[in-house]
Scaffold this motif. Sequence first.
Motif, PDB file in Angstrom:
ATOM      1  N   LYS A   9       6.063  -4.820  -6.165  1.00 19.75           N
ATOM      2  CA  LYS A   9       4.764  -5.086  -5.538  1.00 19.75           C
ATOM      3  C   LYS A   9       3.690  -4.898  -6.597  1.00 19.75           C
ATOM      4  O   LYS A   9       3.908  -4.240  -7.613  1.00 19.75           O
ATOM      5  N   ALA A  10       2.519  -5.495  -6.325  1.00 19.47           N
ATOM      6  CA  ALA A  10       1.404  -5.360  -7.254  1.00 19.47           C
ATOM      7  C   ALA A  10       0.104  -5.676  -6.538  1.00 19.47           C
ATOM      8  O   ALA A  10       0.094  -6.382  -5.523  1.00 19.47           O
ATOM      9  N   ALA A  11      -0.989  -5.155  -7.086  1.00 21.70           N
ATOM     10  CA  ALA A  11      -2.320  -5.432  -6.550  1.00 21.70           C
ATOM     11  C   ALA A  11      -3.324  -5.377  -7.689  1.00 21.70           C
ATOM     12  O   ALA A  11      -3.141  -4.631  -8.651  1.00 21.70           O
ATOM     13  N   THR A  13      -7.622  -5.226  -8.608  1.00 23.51           N
ATOM     14  CA  THR A  13      -9.013  -5.082  -8.202  1.00 23.51           C
ATOM     15  C   THR A  13      -9.877  -5.610  -9.334  1.00 23.51           C
ATOM     16  O   THR A  13      -9.532  -5.482 -10.511  1.00 23.51           O
ATOM     17  N   PRO A  18     -10.787  -5.114  -4.266  1.00 24.64           N
ATOM     18  CA  PRO A  18      -9.454  -5.733  -4.212  1.00 24.64           C
ATOM     19  C   PRO A  18      -9.584  -7.258  -4.129  1.00 24.64           C
ATOM     20  O   PRO A  18     -10.366  -7.778  -3.333  1.00 24.64           O
ATOM     21  N   ALA A  21      -2.923  -9.542  -4.294  1.00 22.01           N
ATOM     22  CA  ALA A  21      -1.733  -8.682  -4.259  1.00 22.01           C
ATOM     23  C   ALA A  21      -0.506  -9.557  -4.100  1.00 22.01           C
ATOM     24  O   ALA A  21      -0.603 -10.741  -3.763  1.00 22.01           O
ATOM     25  N   CYS A  22       0.639  -8.966  -4.354  1.00 22.45           N
ATOM     26  CA  CYS A  22       1.897  -9.645  -4.069  1.00 22.45           C
ATOM     27  C   CYS A  22       2.946  -8.599  -3.732  1.00 22.45           C
ATOM     28  O   CYS A  22       2.829  -7.442  -4.119  1.00 22.45           O
ATOM     29  N   ARG A  23       3.958  -9.062  -3.003  1.00 24.81           N
ATOM     30  CA  ARG A  23       5.140  -8.249  -2.787  1.00 24.81           C
ATOM     31  C   ARG A  23       6.131  -8.641  -3.864  1.00 24.81           C
ATOM     32  O   ARG A  23       5.721  -9.105  -4.929  1.00 24.81           O
ATOM     33  N   LEU A  73       1.339 -12.735  -8.394  1.00 30.51           N
ATOM     34  CA  LEU A  73      -0.041 -12.316  -8.609  1.00 30.51           C
ATOM     35  C   LEU A  73      -0.404 -12.814 -10.000  1.00 30.51           C
ATOM     36  O   LEU A  73       0.234 -12.425 -10.980  1.00 30.51           O
ATOM     37  N   GLY A 120      -1.427 -14.545  -5.125  1.00 31.91           N
ATOM     38  CA  GLY A 120      -2.640 -13.743  -5.152  1.00 31.91           C
ATOM     39  C   GLY A 120      -3.239 -13.889  -6.540  1.00 31.91           C
ATOM     40  O   GLY A 120      -2.537 -14.211  -7.500  1.00 31.91           O
ATOM     41  N   ILE A 130      -4.835  -3.496 -12.638  1.00 35.53           N
ATOM     42  CA  ILE A 130      -3.633  -3.926 -11.929  1.00 35.53           C
ATOM     43  C   ILE A 130      -2.751  -2.714 -11.682  1.00 35.53           C
ATOM     44  O   ILE A 130      -2.447  -1.966 -12.606  1.00 35.53           O
ATOM     45  N   LEU A 132       1.005  -1.833 -10.327  1.00 39.82           N
ATOM     46  CA  LEU A 132       2.250  -2.536 -10.036  1.00 39.82           C
ATOM     47  C   LEU A 132       3.434  -1.601 -10.128  1.00 39.82           C
ATOM     48  O   LEU A 132       3.377  -0.553 -10.767  1.00 39.82           O
TER      49      LEU A 132
END
Length: 150
Positions: A9-11, A13, A18, A21-23, A73, A120, A130, A132
């Motif tokens: 997963k990752a996100a 900002t 934000p 994001a991704c799974r 992402l 994302g 990031i 992750l």
Amino acid sequence: IAVLQRVKKAAVTADGVPTGACRQGFVILLGVLDGDTAEEARLLAEKIAKFRIFSDENDKMNLSLGDIGGEVLIVSNFTLGANYSHGNRPDFLDAEAPARANELYEHFVSLLRAQDIPVGTGSFGADMQIALVNDGPVTVMMESDVLRKK
């Protein structure tokens, strides 16, 4: 240039907000270099969509994003064009001008979305962070020059 990190997963900002994001799938750091074209974006997007780097039931890297229902992402990263051949401070003269780089970045994003891959994004040109969880870790650098030579 695309740097792919296989993630759980990752996100991201941008300026504290934000943005994407991704799974399970990839974080893709995308560097657009001076002279890059839509064709090179297409070559990278097609290769990434079909890239078999996820483990199958035998723990062999044999599955693609589509096979696992993966997500990506994508974060723009002009520093991938760093020239570090002289001195200790890199220059970024090989990076594409911001307006053209953003155009190709958005084109690349649209190419992956057109292949039904959830995408994302970061915010082009912003200060981004990031978070992750690497999977492996597995990291691959792809260059359009290599794909163009085939």
